[in-house]
Design an enzyme around this catalytic site. Structure first.
Site, PDB file in Angstrom:
ATOM      1  N   CYS A   1       0.812  -1.225   0.000  1.00  0.00           N
ATOM      2  CA  CYS A   1       0.000   0.000   0.000  1.00  0.00           C
ATOM      3  C   CYS A   1       0.844   1.275   0.000  1.00  0.00           C
ATOM      4  O   CYS A   1       0.630   2.176  -0.813  1.00  0.00           O
ATOM      5  CB  CYS A   1      -0.978  -0.011   1.175  1.00  0.00           C
ATOM      6  SG  CYS A   1      -0.223   0.111   2.819  1.00  0.00           S
TER       7      CYS A   1
ATOM      8  N   HIS B   1      -2.621   1.368   6.895  1.00  0.00           N
ATOM      9  CA  HIS B   1      -2.956   1.270   5.475  1.00  0.00           C
ATOM     10  C   HIS B   1      -3.140   2.669   4.903  1.00  0.00           C
ATOM     11  O   HIS B   1      -3.486   3.612   5.610  1.00  0.00           O
ATOM     12  CB  HIS B   1      -4.245   0.453   5.276  1.00  0.00           C
ATOM     13  CG  HIS B   1      -4.496   0.117   3.834  1.00  0.00           C
ATOM     14  ND1 HIS B   1      -3.683  -0.730   3.120  1.00  0.00           N
ATOM     15  CD2 HIS B   1      -5.458   0.524   2.976  1.00  0.00           C
ATOM     16  CE1 HIS B   1      -4.138  -0.829   1.877  1.00  0.00           C
ATOM     17  NE2 HIS B   1      -5.211  -0.070   1.766  1.00  0.00           N
TER      18      HIS B   1
ATOM     19  N   HIS C   1      -5.623   2.080  -4.448  1.00  0.00           N
ATOM     20  CA  HIS C   1      -4.763   1.517  -3.404  1.00  0.00           C
ATOM     21  C   HIS C   1      -4.385   0.083  -3.749  1.00  0.00           C
ATOM     22  O   HIS C   1      -4.965  -0.543  -4.637  1.00  0.00           O
ATOM     23  CB  HIS C   1      -5.449   1.573  -2.032  1.00  0.00           C
ATOM     24  CG  HIS C   1      -6.569   0.590  -1.852  1.00  0.00           C
ATOM     25  ND1 HIS C   1      -6.823  -0.036  -0.659  1.00  0.00           N
ATOM     26  CD2 HIS C   1      -7.503   0.103  -2.728  1.00  0.00           C
ATOM     27  CE1 HIS C   1      -7.865  -0.848  -0.792  1.00  0.00           C
ATOM     28  NE2 HIS C   1      -8.299  -0.775  -2.025  1.00  0.00           N
TER      29      HIS C   1
END
Length: 363
Positions: A277, A325, A337
């Site tokens: 990520c 994240h 993402h």
């Protein structure tokens, strides 16, 4: 009875695998993509499912937890890796400084030795001192000046030698400290890697127990959960006032990130073939010529924070309480993402996960 027994076994399996978890990141659910409910079996596979939707929901939550912790461990691994690179670079610089310092000391000692040998050849007196003993007044005055110059040169040489030796000792101490930090970061990397592999292996094992139609239903449950969260977020009016336009750098970052759609998630990866990520977001902003921290936690800690109402494409949305994240806002309530192992870089609803906050790399 048999069905109840199977359901109980499934829940037992979930609980057993929970023992494998340890503190660590979260990866996102797939982008909202409504599709027909998979509850009905295909004609080719009409056998009854072993698990109810409630059972599979428990499995989904457990798998999500495992991947979230794997993601947090990935962040820890990436940070340790960055620190290791930094310490390695510092050690290389210090090693060069030590070598240069040693060469400097050797040269200064040679100069001091040359002065000593010159005095020995002149009966233990420097040329200036010999002239100072002359009966000629002019030569005497010249001799006095040369004595002073010789004394100043010797003093300067001794001062420079002492300072160089002190610098060399400091370089050596710094190199030793940096080496200890390097080894500590390597230990952190190894521990984080072990956690990552354990969490991912547990999640894969849990999912492998399911039949294909159950895995399809599980994937649908993931989408349903993401859709539900996104709908609730939009209904709250969270982005009602969001209308900011991307900066020139933000446009470049978004263009890079969206061009990676379809590439697989791999923990620790920074491209070009795969990303985790924060690997995706950091590389996107690097492509926009705005280097940012490597990990989502460091991005949250170090980058300027802004209110969601002021959000614009290119900004980074940080997710979960541990900032484990990150996704890039691309407008219209969506992010790009890299979700988690087994998934690819994709578009998703910005509210499909629990938002911690928003940061702006080019503020």
């Amino acid at each position: 009875m048999n069905r109840r027994h199977c359901a109980t076994a499934a829940i037992t399996l979930v609980c057993a695998l929970a023992l494998l978890t340890a503190p660590v990141q979260a990866m996102a659910a797939p982008a909202p993509n409504p599709s027909p409910s998979p509850a009905a079996s295909s004609p080719a596979d009409s056998s009854p499912s072993r698990y109810s939707n409630a059972d599979l929901e428990k499995v989904r939550e457990q798998i999500e937890t495992l991947y979230r912790k794997a993601g947090a461990a990935t962040d820890a691994y990436n940070l340790a890796e960055e620190q290791t690179k930094k310490q390695s670079g510092e050690i290389v610089k210090l090693a060069k400084a030590i070598v240069d310092g040693q060469a400097r000391i050797a040269a200064l000692k040679d100069r001091a030795g040359a002065q000593a040998r010159e005095q020995y050849r002149n009966g233990g007196l420097p040329p200036g001192a010999q002239l100072a003993l002359s009966n000629d007044p002019k030569l005497f005055l010249d001799g006095i000046n040369k004595v002073r110059q010789s004394q100043q040169a010797s003093k300067s040489l001794l001062t420079e030698l002492n300072q160089t030796q002190k610098d060399l000792e400091l370089y050596t101490q710094d190199a030793s400290a940096n080496w200890e930090k390097l080894e500590a970061n390597r230990v952190k990397q190894a521990k984080a890697k072990k956690k990552i592999n354990a969490q991912i292996a547990a999640a894969k094992k849990l999912e492998s127990q399911l039949e294909k139609k159950e895995r399809d239903r599980l994937r649908q449950l993931e989408q349903d959960a993401a859709n539900k969260a996104q709908t609730a977020w939009l209904s709250s009016g969270a982005i009602k006032e969001v209308s900011g336009e991307a900066s020139k750098a933000g446009q470049a970052a978004v263009a890079f990130a969206t061009a990676q759609i379809g590439k697989p998630y791999v923990w620790g990866a920074e491209g070009p073939g795969s990303y985790d990520c924060s690997g995706l977001t950091s590389q996107a902003w690097l492509a926009a010529k705005r280097p940012i921290p490597r990990t989502s936690q460091e991005q949250w800690r170090l980058l300027p924070r802004i209110d969601i109402r002021d959000m614009r494409p290119g900004d980074l949305i940080i997710y979960h309480a541990d900032a484990s994240h990150v996704g890039m806002y691309v407008g219209d309530g969506a992010i790009v993402h890299s979700p988690r192992p087994g998934r690819n870089v994709t578009l998703a609803g910005a509210g499909s996960m629990k938002i911690l906050g928003v940061v702006r790399p080019d503020k």
